[in-house]
Design an enzyme around this catalytic site. Structure first.
Site, short mmCIF file in Angstrom:
data_model
loop_
_atom_site.label_atom_id
_atom_site.label_comp_id
_atom_site.label_asym_id
_atom_site.label_seq_id
_atom_site.Cartn_x
_atom_site.Cartn_y
_atom_site.Cartn_z
N LYS A 30 31.95 33.86 33.98
CA LYS A 30 33.06 32.99 33.60
C LYS A 30 33.84 32.60 34.85
O LYS A 30 34.32 33.46 35.58
CB LYS A 30 33.97 33.70 32.61
CG LYS A 30 35.11 32.83 32.12
CD LYS A 30 35.88 33.51 31.01
CE LYS A 30 36.97 34.41 31.48
NZ LYS A 30 38.09 33.75 32.19
N ASP A 57 36.07 28.28 32.16
CA ASP A 57 37.21 28.63 31.30
C ASP A 57 38.49 28.00 31.86
O ASP A 57 39.29 28.66 32.50
CB ASP A 57 37.31 30.16 31.26
CG ASP A 57 38.52 30.68 30.50
OD1 ASP A 57 39.03 29.96 29.63
OD2 ASP A 57 38.94 31.82 30.79
N LEU A 58 38.65 26.69 31.61
CA LEU A 58 39.83 26.00 32.15
C LEU A 58 40.86 25.69 31.07
O LEU A 58 41.91 25.12 31.35
CB LEU A 58 39.40 24.72 32.89
CG LEU A 58 38.45 24.98 34.08
CD1 LEU A 58 38.07 23.67 34.76
CD2 LEU A 58 39.08 25.94 35.09
N LYS A 59 40.56 26.04 29.84
CA LYS A 59 41.53 25.95 28.72
C LYS A 59 42.31 24.65 28.73
O LYS A 59 43.55 24.64 28.84
CB LYS A 59 42.50 27.13 28.76
CG LYS A 59 41.84 28.50 28.66
CD LYS A 59 42.90 29.59 28.52
CE LYS A 59 42.33 30.98 28.40
NZ LYS A 59 41.69 31.50 29.61
N ASP A 62 45.97 18.80 26.79
CA ASP A 62 46.69 17.61 27.27
C ASP A 62 46.51 16.52 26.22
O ASP A 62 45.97 16.78 25.13
CB ASP A 62 46.11 17.20 28.64
CG ASP A 62 47.15 16.47 29.51
OD1 ASP A 62 47.94 15.67 28.96
OD2 ASP A 62 47.17 16.70 30.73
N ILE A 63 46.92 15.30 26.52
CA ILE A 63 46.74 14.23 25.54
C ILE A 63 45.24 13.94 25.40
O ILE A 63 44.46 14.18 26.33
CB ILE A 63 47.52 12.95 25.94
CG1 ILE A 63 47.06 12.42 27.29
CG2 ILE A 63 49.03 13.21 25.92
CD1 ILE A 63 47.62 11.04 27.64
N PRO A 64 44.81 13.47 24.22
CA PRO A 64 43.37 13.32 23.95
C PRO A 64 42.60 12.54 25.02
O PRO A 64 41.53 12.96 25.45
CB PRO A 64 43.34 12.59 22.60
CG PRO A 64 44.59 13.07 21.91
CD PRO A 64 45.62 13.17 23.00
N THR A 66 43.18 12.10 28.23
CA THR A 66 43.04 12.89 29.47
C THR A 66 42.00 13.98 29.29
O THR A 66 41.15 14.20 30.16
CB THR A 66 44.41 13.49 29.86
OG1 THR A 66 45.32 12.42 30.03
CG2 THR A 66 44.32 14.29 31.14
N THR A 119 44.52 36.74 23.68
CA THR A 119 44.46 38.18 23.34
C THR A 119 45.61 38.96 23.98
O THR A 119 45.82 40.12 23.67
CB THR A 119 43.11 38.79 23.76
OG1 THR A 119 42.77 38.29 25.04
CG2 THR A 119 42.02 38.45 22.78
N GLN A 190 46.25 43.19 28.36
CA GLN A 190 45.67 42.81 27.07
C GLN A 190 46.32 43.64 25.95
O GLN A 190 46.61 44.82 26.14
CB GLN A 190 44.16 43.06 27.07
CG GLN A 190 43.39 42.22 28.09
CD GLN A 190 43.25 40.75 27.66
OE1 GLN A 190 43.93 40.28 26.76
NE2 GLN A 190 42.37 40.03 28.34
N GLY A 210 36.24 41.27 32.21
CA GLY A 210 36.68 41.08 33.58
C GLY A 210 36.85 42.39 34.30
O GLY A 210 35.89 42.98 34.80
N ARG A 211 38.10 42.86 34.30
CA ARG A 211 38.45 43.99 35.16
C ARG A 211 37.66 45.27 34.92
O ARG A 211 37.48 46.04 35.85
CB ARG A 211 39.96 44.24 35.04
CG ARG A 211 40.76 43.17 35.76
CD ARG A 211 42.20 43.11 35.32
NE ARG A 211 42.32 42.51 34.00
CZ ARG A 211 43.48 42.19 33.43
NH1 ARG A 211 44.61 42.44 34.07
NH2 ARG A 211 43.52 41.65 32.23
O1 C5P Z 1 40.05 41.52 32.96
P1 C5P Z 1 39.90 41.13 31.51
O2 C5P Z 1 38.67 41.71 30.88
O3 C5P Z 1 41.16 41.37 30.71
O4 C5P Z 1 39.67 39.55 31.59
C1 C5P Z 1 39.62 38.76 30.44
C2 C5P Z 1 39.32 37.36 30.83
O5 C5P Z 1 39.26 36.58 29.65
C3 C5P Z 1 40.37 36.71 31.73
O6 C5P Z 1 39.68 35.87 32.63
C4 C5P Z 1 41.23 35.90 30.79
O7 C5P Z 1 41.73 34.73 31.40
C5 C5P Z 1 40.21 35.52 29.71
N1 C5P Z 1 40.77 35.25 28.39
C6 C5P Z 1 41.54 36.15 27.69
N2 C5P Z 1 42.03 35.85 26.45
C7 C5P Z 1 41.77 34.67 25.90
C8 C5P Z 1 40.99 33.74 26.61
C9 C5P Z 1 40.49 34.07 27.85
O8 C5P Z 1 41.76 37.26 28.17
N3 C5P Z 1 42.19 34.40 24.67
#
Ligand code: C5P
Length: 235
Positions: A30, A57-59, A62-64, A66, A119, A190, A210-211
């Site tokens: 990601k 994952d740029l989430k 914005d307006i439709p 764009t 989350t 989280q 991630g972490r």
């Molecule tokens: O390090 P960790 O496992 O918490 O990373 C979770 C990843 O998922 C992060 O990159 C975070 O931006 C992404 N994410 C999230 N919750 C969401 C959508 C994406 O934690 N609802």
């Protein structure tokens, strides 16, 4: 979608390349805001050249118009998965799909999912900050229904929301779950977390980690353990 945990590469381009060198197998990674804003589309192209699958994952929110035009650009990068915030609304999500179709490489657009409630958001925070006067799961379900209606492929949600959503929206819609923490690891920021095995049991289509991998002393070992726990095999 294959049973590969999606590794969140939440660091710089240089760190990403060093990190990826440790692995000798195809990964699903990601690329989020931190990496994309630092390294731009070139890092996406480099990771693709290495043969890995990419969730960009740029989430978008914005307006439709764009969002539609931005999605055309993202589709041209030939990534596997992109996302938007469902809070942008039905028309914005429909525009996102249209944009992806317009930019699709070889007629195959990236899959697109919607973020419902992050989350990291608790029910209290949602009610106070967003002034949404429902339960968290009601809000998640509302956003997920809207995403399905707009023609999206799935949603980002907490693993603990999966059962409820599958019951309402079916299992051919995808449920991508971050907030994954193997037993004994730090939850950090989280709030609604689950272990890889719990996510699998709850019906998640994919997990984003991630972490628990990138911050581990032995990322390859942590990845393999999480992959095994998630896919339910010892292979
Ligand atoms: O390090 P960790 O496992 O918490 O990373 C979770 C990843 O998922 C992060 O990159 C975070 O931006 C992404 N994410 C999230 N919750 C969401 C959508 C994406 O934690 N609802």
């Amino acid at each position: 979608m294959e049973k590969l945990p999606i590794i969140a590469l939440d660091f710089t381009g240089e760190e990403t390349k060093t990190f990826l060198k440790q692995f000798d197998e195809q990964l699903f990674v990601k690329v989020g805001m931190e990496l994309f804003y630092e390294s731009g589309p070139s890092i996406v192209k480099e990771i693709k050249m290495m043969g890995h699958k990419i969730f960009l994952d740029l989430k978008l929110h914005d307006i439709p118009t764009t969002v539609q035009k931005a999605m055309t650009q993202l589709a041209a990068l030939d990534v596997d998965l992109v996302n938007v915030h469902a809070a942008g609304g039905l028309n914005m999500m429909k525009a996102a799909v249209k944009g992806l179709d317009e930019g699709a490489v070889n007629g195959k657009r990236p899959e697109i999912i919607a973020v419902t409630q992050l989350t990291s958001t608790s029910e209290n925070q949602m009610q106070n900050d967003q002034q949404i006067h429902s339960t968290l799961i009601q809000s998640v379900l509302h956003y997920a229904s809207l995403a399905k209606q707009a023609g999206l492929d799935g949603v980002v949600c907490a693993a603990t929301d999966c059962r409820h959503l599958i019951g309402e929206l079916g299992s051919d819609f995808k449920y991508i779950t971050p907030g994954i923490r193997p037993n004994g690891t730090d939850t950090n920021d989280q709030v609604r977390t689950a272990t890889p095995a719990e996510a699998a049991q709850l019906g998640a289509s994919a997990i984003v980690v991630g972490r628990a991998i990138t911050g581990s002393e032995d990322p390859v070992k942590s990845y393999q353990q999480i992959k095994t726990e998630w896919s339910g095999t010892d292979e």
